[in-house]
Design a protein around this motif. Sequence first.
Motif, PDB file in Angstrom:
ATOM      1  N   TRP A   1       7.193 -39.628  52.867  1.00  0.00           N
ATOM      2  CA  TRP A   1       8.643 -39.222  52.425  1.00  0.00           C
ATOM      3  C   TRP A   1       8.614 -39.268  50.843  1.00  0.00           C
ATOM      4  CZ3 TRP A   1       7.666 -42.990  55.891  1.00  0.00           C
ATOM      5  CH2 TRP A   1       8.018 -44.319  55.615  1.00  0.00           C
ATOM      6  N   PRO A   2       8.357 -40.275  50.316  1.00  0.00           N
ATOM      7  CA  PRO A   2       8.433 -40.541  48.762  1.00  0.00           C
ATOM      8  C   PRO A   2       7.450 -39.502  48.266  1.00  0.00           C
ATOM      9  CG  PRO A   2       7.895 -42.823  49.496  1.00  0.00           C
ATOM     10  CD  PRO A   2       7.586 -41.839  50.670  1.00  0.00           C
ATOM     11  N   LEU A   3       6.296 -39.052  48.734  1.00  0.00           N
ATOM     12  CA  LEU A   3       5.483 -38.001  48.301  1.00  0.00           C
ATOM     13  C   LEU A   3       6.148 -36.604  48.570  1.00  0.00           C
ATOM     14  CD1 LEU A   3       1.980 -39.301  49.508  1.00  0.00           C
ATOM     15  CD2 LEU A   3       3.146 -39.467  47.127  1.00  0.00           C
ATOM     16  N   ASN A   4       6.700 -36.418  49.586  1.00  0.00           N
ATOM     17  CA  ASN A   4       7.392 -35.154  49.954  1.00  0.00           C
ATOM     18  C   ASN A   4       8.489 -34.817  48.908  1.00  0.00           C
ATOM     19  OD1 ASN A   4       5.487 -34.856  52.089  1.00  0.00           O
ATOM     20  ND2 ASN A   4       6.966 -35.548  53.545  1.00  0.00           N
ATOM     21  N   ALA A   5       9.111 -36.135  48.447  1.00  0.00           N
ATOM     22  CA  ALA A   5      10.545 -35.724  47.754  1.00  0.00           C
ATOM     23  C   ALA A   5      10.040 -35.850  46.233  1.00  0.00           C
ATOM     24  CB  ALA A   5      11.488 -36.711  48.308  1.00  0.00           C
ATOM     25  N   ALA A   6       8.801 -36.173  45.990  1.00  0.00           N
ATOM     26  CA  ALA A   6       8.431 -36.630  44.339  1.00  0.00           C
ATOM     27  C   ALA A   6       8.782 -35.531  43.585  1.00  0.00           C
ATOM     28  CB  ALA A   6       7.077 -36.916  44.236  1.00  0.00           C
ATOM     29  N   LYS A   7       9.655 -35.977  42.369  1.00  0.00           N
ATOM     30  CA  LYS A   7      10.134 -34.892  41.632  1.00  0.00           C
ATOM     31  C   LYS A   7       9.109 -35.032  40.397  1.00  0.00           C
ATOM     32  CE  LYS A   7      14.113 -34.638  38.429  1.00  0.00           C
ATOM     33  NZ  LYS A   7      15.318 -35.388  37.795  1.00  0.00           N
ATOM     34  N   VAL A   8       8.685 -33.805  39.740  1.00  0.00           N
ATOM     35  CA  VAL A   8       7.625 -33.884  38.785  1.00  0.00           C
ATOM     36  C   VAL A   8       8.490 -33.406  37.533  1.00  0.00           C
ATOM     37  CG1 VAL A   8       5.470 -32.849  37.928  1.00  0.00           C
ATOM     38  CG2 VAL A   8       5.895 -33.141  40.377  1.00  0.00           C
ATOM     39  N   THR A   9       8.118 -33.927  36.441  1.00  0.00           N
ATOM     40  CA  THR A   9       8.607 -33.622  35.175  1.00  0.00           C
ATOM     41  C   THR A   9       7.755 -33.601  34.000  1.00  0.00           C
ATOM     42  OG1 THR A   9       9.248 -35.844  34.212  1.00  0.00           O
ATOM     43  CG2 THR A   9      10.749 -34.745  35.954  1.00  0.00           C
ATOM     44  N   GLU A  10       8.017 -33.259  32.939  1.00  0.00           N
ATOM     45  CA  GLU A  10       7.001 -32.907  31.852  1.00  0.00           C
ATOM     46  C   GLU A  10       7.161 -34.010  30.984  1.00  0.00           C
ATOM     47  OE1 GLU A  10       7.134 -29.124  30.286  1.00  0.00           O
ATOM     48  OE2 GLU A  10       6.247 -28.169  32.040  1.00  0.00           O
ATOM     49  N   SER A  11       8.443 -34.922  30.785  1.00  0.00           N
ATOM     50  CA  SER A  11       8.474 -36.159  30.006  1.00  0.00           C
ATOM     51  C   SER A  11       9.057 -37.277  30.666  1.00  0.00           C
ATOM     52  CB  SER A  11       9.305 -35.511  28.712  1.00  0.00           C
ATOM     53  OG  SER A  11      10.484 -35.160  29.223  1.00  0.00           O
ATOM     54  N   VAL A  12       9.119 -38.156  30.179  1.00  0.00           N
ATOM     55  CA  VAL A  12       9.564 -39.413  30.393  1.00  0.00           C
ATOM     56  C   VAL A  12      11.366 -39.293  30.322  1.00  0.00           C
ATOM     57  CG1 VAL A  12       9.990 -42.107  30.069  1.00  0.00           C
ATOM     58  CG2 VAL A  12       7.638 -41.115  30.229  1.00  0.00           C
ATOM     59  N   ALA A  13      11.517 -38.806  29.170  1.00  0.00           N
ATOM     60  CA  ALA A  13      12.945 -38.411  29.145  1.00  0.00           C
ATOM     61  C   ALA A  13      13.654 -37.818  30.014  1.00  0.00           C
ATOM     62  CB  ALA A  13      12.992 -37.764  27.531  1.00  0.00           C
ATOM     63  N   GLU A  14      12.933 -36.574  30.560  1.00  0.00           N
ATOM     64  CA  GLU A  14      13.244 -35.840  31.623  1.00  0.00           C
ATOM     65  C   GLU A  14      13.510 -36.460  32.822  1.00  0.00           C
ATOM     66  OE1 GLU A  14      11.317 -32.370  32.020  1.00  0.00           O
ATOM     67  OE2 GLU A  14      12.369 -31.630  33.862  1.00  0.00           O
ATOM     68  N   ALA A  15      12.542 -37.227  33.099  1.00  0.00           N
ATOM     69  CA  ALA A  15      12.350 -38.069  34.269  1.00  0.00           C
ATOM     70  C   ALA A  15      13.331 -39.136  34.374  1.00  0.00           C
ATOM     71  CB  ALA A  15      11.057 -38.840  34.342  1.00  0.00           C
ATOM     72  N   ILE A  16      13.914 -39.762  33.231  1.00  0.00           N
ATOM     73  CA  ILE A  16      15.007 -40.878  33.401  1.00  0.00           C
ATOM     74  C   ILE A  16      16.456 -40.385  33.053  1.00  0.00           C
ATOM     75  CG2 ILE A  16      13.286 -42.424  32.908  1.00  0.00           C
ATOM     76  CD1 ILE A  16      14.614 -42.766  30.008  1.00  0.00           C
ATOM     77  N   SER A  17      16.481 -38.939  32.979  1.00  0.00           N
ATOM     78  CA  SER A  17      17.575 -38.525  32.293  1.00  0.00           C
ATOM     79  C   SER A  17      19.046 -38.818  33.266  1.00  0.00           C
ATOM     80  CB  SER A  17      17.865 -36.987  32.339  1.00  0.00           C
ATOM     81  OG  SER A  17      17.362 -36.059  33.521  1.00  0.00           O
ATOM     82  N   ASP A  18      18.728 -39.098  34.460  1.00  0.00           N
ATOM     83  CA  ASP A  18      20.131 -39.303  35.142  1.00  0.00           C
ATOM     84  C   ASP A  18      19.912 -40.723  35.647  1.00  0.00           C
ATOM     85  OD1 ASP A  18      17.552 -39.308  37.025  1.00  0.00           O
ATOM     86  OD2 ASP A  18      18.883 -39.231  38.641  1.00  0.00           O
ATOM     87  N   LEU A  19      19.274 -41.817  34.873  1.00  0.00           N
ATOM     88  CA  LEU A  19      19.348 -43.059  35.118  1.00  0.00           C
ATOM     89  C   LEU A  19      19.995 -43.817  34.188  1.00  0.00           C
ATOM     90  CD1 LEU A  19      15.576 -43.391  36.554  1.00  0.00           C
ATOM     91  CD2 LEU A  19      17.523 -43.077  37.616  1.00  0.00           C
ATOM     92  N   ASN A  20      20.724 -45.038  34.431  1.00  0.00           N
ATOM     93  CA  ASN A  20      21.580 -45.774  33.699  1.00  0.00           C
ATOM     94  C   ASN A  20      20.696 -46.921  32.968  1.00  0.00           C
ATOM     95  OD1 ASN A  20      23.499 -45.016  36.252  1.00  0.00           O
ATOM     96  ND2 ASN A  20      24.521 -44.558  34.185  1.00  0.00           N
ATOM     97  N   LEU A  21      19.737 -47.433  33.838  1.00  0.00           N
ATOM     98  CA  LEU A  21      19.144 -48.533  33.399  1.00  0.00           C
ATOM     99  C   LEU A  21      17.742 -48.506  33.984  1.00  0.00           C
ATOM    100  CD1 LEU A  21      19.501 -51.452  32.308  1.00  0.00           C
ATOM    101  CD2 LEU A  21      19.601 -52.231  34.493  1.00  0.00           C
ATOM    102  N   VAL A  22      16.633 -48.386  32.743  1.00  0.00           N
ATOM    103  CA  VAL A  22      15.033 -48.252  33.141  1.00  0.00           C
ATOM    104  C   VAL A  22      14.424 -49.343  32.330  1.00  0.00           C
ATOM    105  CG1 VAL A  22      13.407 -46.775  33.200  1.00  0.00           C
ATOM    106  CG2 VAL A  22      15.465 -45.855  33.245  1.00  0.00           C
TER     107      VAL A  22
END
Lengths: 262, 262
Positions: free
Chosen positions: A60-81
Motif C-alpha cells: 500500500w505505501p508503494l501503490n499510493a506513493a506520490k512522485v514529485t520533481e523537487s523536495v519543495a513540491e514533496a513537502i508543500s503540504d507539510l507543516n513540520l519536516v
Amino acid sequence: MAEASHPAPVIILNEPQLAENIGAVARVMANFGLSDLRLVNPRDGWPQERAWALASGAEWPLNAAKVTESVAEAISDLNLVFATTARPRELQLPILTPRAAAAELHAASGQGQKVGILFGGERAGLETADIALCQAVVTIPIDPRFRSLNLGQAVAINAYEWRTTLLDAPPAIFREHSPPADGAAMLGLFEHFERELDAAGFFHPPDKRPSMVQNLRSALGKARFSEQEVRTFRGVVTALSRGRGRVLAKLAAQKAARGETE
Amino acid sequence: MAEASHPAPVIILNEPQLAENIGAVARVMANFGLSDLRLVNPRDGWPQERAWALASGAEWPLNAAKVTESVAEAISDLNLVFATTARPRELQLPILTPRAAAAELHAASGQGQKVGILFGGERAGLETADIALCQAVVTIPIDPRFRSLNLGQAVAINAYEWRTTLLDAPPAIFREHSPPADGAAMLGLFEHFERELDAAGFFHPPDKRPSMVQNLRSALGKARFSEQEVRTFRGVVTALSRGRGRVLAKLAAQKAARGETE
C-alpha cells in the motif's frame, strides 16, 4: 496516544537510486504503521517492479506513493519536516536524535500538524539546499568507525522511534503470562524443599543451615516462578526425594541379598 | 558509559537462510559498534561470498564469524542471552521491548557479563526449545497489521537500542553550532527592526503597536538566531529600509521630472 489522533509522518525519499531500497522502505513503514511515501525524482523512474518484489506484501505505501520533481513540491503540504543526514552542514538547524525527533513529530502530529521525515539518496545523501527547507536535522548516533548506513535501515530506525511514541511495550499478542506466585506459595515450596534436604542430610554442618537456606531461597526466588511453576517444582522435589528413597531401598535390598546388614 | 567497559552483545543468527541478510546484519552491526557474530547452521553453508558483497565494507564481523551446530553451543560462553521473536510462546520468560532489553544488557555487560541476542531464521524464527535457553524474550512493538520484519531490520533495531545506551546524542562530528544570541543582541535586532517599521508606517493603527511588536518579537524569537544570524538580519533590515529609501527617492525624482510636487 492513539494512532488516529497522531497521523504518522510522511516519508520522503529524495532521488532514491535502487528500487529494492524503496521496497524495503515500504516494508519497514508498514512494520511501524507508516503509509504515506513520497519519491522525489527516483533515479530509475516509477513504478519499478523490483520495489514491489522487495516489499514482502507491504504494497500500500508503494501503490499510493506520490512522485514529485523537487523536495519543495514533496513537502508543500507539510507543516513540520525533519531532514536526516549523517554529515554535518553549515546550517544552524537544531540537531536531533531519532528519539528526540520522534517526540517532536509526535507532539506536532497530535496538534494536527502534517509532519514528515526527509531522506537523501543512497550515494549522495541530501543537498544542503533541501535540508534548508526543513525545521531540524535528525542524525542517528552511529559508530563513527563505520558510517555507511543502508537507506532502509535509516528509515527503519526513525519509523521504529515513531512507533515507540505510540506503543513502547510488547504488542498485545504478548499478553502478560501468569504473574509470579505469591509469598505464601513460595514459602510453601521453600519449606517443602528444605524438609527434604534436611531428610537427605544436605545441610552440613548444621550451624551453616540458616545461611544455606537463605542462599537457596534467594537463588530460586530470582526465577519469579508462577503458581504453576511452584506446583511443578514441588513435584520435582517430591520425585527426587522419593527417587532417593527408592535408590536407598534398592541398595538395602542388594546388601540383604549379599547377606550384609546395614 | 564507555564502550570499553561495556563490551557489545554477541549477535547469534539461528539457521539464517540468505547470505544477503547475513551481510546486511554485519553492516548494521558495524554501524552500531557490534562485532561478534555467530551463525548456527547457516542454510547455504559458510562462508558465502554474497554476505561480503552486501556488507558494504563491514567485513570484520563476517571474517570473525563463528559457525556452530546448535544454539546451545553458540551461547555456551555467554552469561545472559535474550531471544528475539514476534510470536508469543508458552514459556514463562519475561517479555522485553528492545529498549528495556538494551538497558538490561548494558547493565550486565558493565558488570563483566558476556551478553548476546539470539535471532531466528527468516522463515521460521526461533524454536521454543532454543528460546528456553535464554533468560528473556525481546519483541519489537510492531504494527500488528504487518508483522513481517526483515532479519536485518530486526538486528538493526536491537543494535541501535544497544548503541543508544552508550550514546543517545548526535555523534561528535555534529558539534553544537553557535548558541542562540543573548537577550541584548536580540533586543538590539528587535529595536532596529521596529524603528525601521515605524519609519515605514507599518504599525497601524498606533494603539495596536504594542501587541504587533510582541507578536513580531515572539515570531522571530522562535528561530533562536545565533549572533551571526542576528548580524545577518540587521543587515537585511538595513538593506530593505535603504532600498525603500532608494525607491522613494526614485519616485520623487520621476515626479519632479514630470513637473509634479510631492
